[in-house]
Design an enzyme around this catalytic site. Structure first.
Site, mmCIF file in Angstrom:
data_model
loop_
_atom_site.group_PDB
_atom_site.id
_atom_site.type_symbol
_atom_site.label_atom_id
_atom_site.label_comp_id
_atom_site.label_asym_id
_atom_site.label_seq_id
_atom_site.Cartn_x
_atom_site.Cartn_y
_atom_site.Cartn_z
ATOM 1 N NE ARG A 1 0.466 -4.581 17.326
ATOM 2 C CZ ARG A 1 0.482 -4.859 16.025
ATOM 3 N NH1 ARG A 1 1.618 -5.046 15.407
ATOM 4 N NH2 ARG A 1 -0.634 -4.947 15.349
ATOM 5 C CE LYS B 1 0.698 -0.413 8.736
ATOM 6 N NZ LYS B 1 -0.075 -1.474 9.381
ATOM 7 C CG ASP B 2 -4.721 -1.310 8.560
ATOM 8 O OD1 ASP B 2 -3.807 -2.150 8.462
ATOM 9 O OD2 ASP B 2 -4.916 -0.613 9.570
ATOM 10 N NE ARG C 1 -4.413 -9.007 15.254
ATOM 11 C CZ ARG C 1 -5.721 -9.109 15.443
ATOM 12 N NH1 ARG C 1 -6.257 -10.270 15.813
ATOM 13 N NH2 ARG C 1 -6.503 -8.069 15.259
ATOM 14 N NE ARG D 1 5.090 -5.648 4.614
ATOM 15 C CZ ARG D 1 6.015 -4.997 5.322
ATOM 16 N NH1 ARG D 1 7.289 -5.088 5.003
ATOM 17 N NH2 ARG D 1 5.664 -4.245 6.345
ATOM 18 N NE ARG D 2 6.230 -4.639 9.468
ATOM 19 C CZ ARG D 2 5.236 -3.882 9.888
ATOM 20 N NH1 ARG D 2 4.339 -4.370 10.724
ATOM 21 N NH2 ARG D 2 5.113 -2.646 9.456
ATOM 22 C CB CYS E 1 -3.643 -6.765 5.915
ATOM 23 S SG CYS E 1 -5.179 -7.169 6.749
#
Length: 312
Positions: A153, A80-81, A147, A129-130, A242
């Protein structure tokens, strides 16, 4: 084969899990390996959102530099990156078997639920997106930029920055934090980022073809590859990095593949989601078909607005 395969990876615990996973697959096929840890811009700059750093190559540029000059043979990334269009001279040759694709809410607190609007809730995430999806379906939920690696996190959450984290199940599970999952989110609402749950193996075109074939044979999961080539075909048309809130998820049944995907505006007010089906032997073409459908329903206008906003 006696040739040593040098595996380039970022240094976070999750990135190393991915690298060791690929190493195990290679070693099972009798290949000798060495892990090489590389720092990327995305790891170094933690006080600025990804969209401000620049969405292309944030987590890949430094690894590609070392692929090019031969210091490493393969680079291991979260799929996904990976940007939609790789720089000239590079290619993804393998995708590992995909983990469960869902997003999850992880927290040290219990009783947290997105649907309970009576309780204030602050979620930590670095994903546009989230954030945009939350604004669309759950506008009562507040978000805060968080981040760093997963452990960082979690520490920030426990220090009070937020009530919970919005993350990919794959990373939480691979790091052994399953007990922190308080809600597994639906794929219907939180359709994941392209490639979520799989590990991608990138190489330079200069890599010996025999070595390349051995790596593919050891690491590539064919069904996952077909799914991700469809999803990445969609992303390629949108030229999405991204920091662009697009999503796509492919399913295979027999010889047929169904691809669902779309885009959501940064303010969450507009969300386009489309499903297309086709033959599994032409996954990229199906991704392009999805992009055409999304554009035809207003997605191009939303995409242009997003890019204008992010480039300000």
């Amino acid at each position: 084969m006696s040739r040593l395969i040098k595996i380039g990876t970022r240094g976070s615990k999750l990135a190393l899990w991915q690298a060791y996973h690929v190493e195990q697959l290679l070693q099972k096929s009798g290949l000798a390996t060495k892990i090489v840890i590389i720092d990327t811009k995305g790891d170094q700059v933690l006080d600025v959102s990804i969209s401000k750093i620049g969405s292309k190559g944030v987590f890949t540029q430094e690894l590609e530099d070392q692929l090019l000059d031969g210091r490493i043979d393969i680079a291991v990334h979260s799929a996904k990156d990976m940007q939609s269009n790789l720089p000239e001279g590079f290619e993804i040759i393998a995708f590992t078997e995909r983990e469960t694709e869902n997003d999850v809410i992880a927290s040290h607190k219990k009783g947290i639920s997105l649907s309970d609007s009576s309780q204030p809730l602050v979620l930590g995430t670095s994903s546009t997106r989230r954030v945009a999806t939350l604004k669309h379906f759950y506008p009562h939920v507040k978000t805060v930029e968080v981040r760093g690696n997963l452990q960082t996190r979690i520490r920030k959450m426990e220090e009070g920055l937020c009530d919970a984290l919005l993350l990919a199940y794959a990373g939480v599970h691979r790091m052994g934090y399953d007990e922190m999952i308080v809600e597994k989110l639906s794929l219907e609402e939180f359709t994941p980022a392209v490639g979520q749950g799989s590990v991608a193996i990138e190489v330079s075109h200069t890599l010996d073809s025999t070595v390349k074939e051995l790596i593919i044979s050891a690491c590539n999961h064919r069904e996952t590859e077909i799914k991700l080539r469809a999803e990445r075909g969609y992303l390629r048309v949108l030229e999405g990095g991204c920091s662009i809130p697009v999503f796509a998820l492919a399913h295979i049944q027999g010889d047929a593949i169904t691809l669902k995907g779309g885009i959501v505006s940064l303010d969450g007010k507009e969300r386009i989601s489309v499903s297309v089906s086709g033959n599994a032997d032409q996954p990229e073409a199906l991704g392009e078909k999805l992009a055409e459908e999304v554009f035809a329903r207003g997605g191009k206008k939303i995409l242009d607005q997003i890019k204008t906003t992010l480039n300000k």
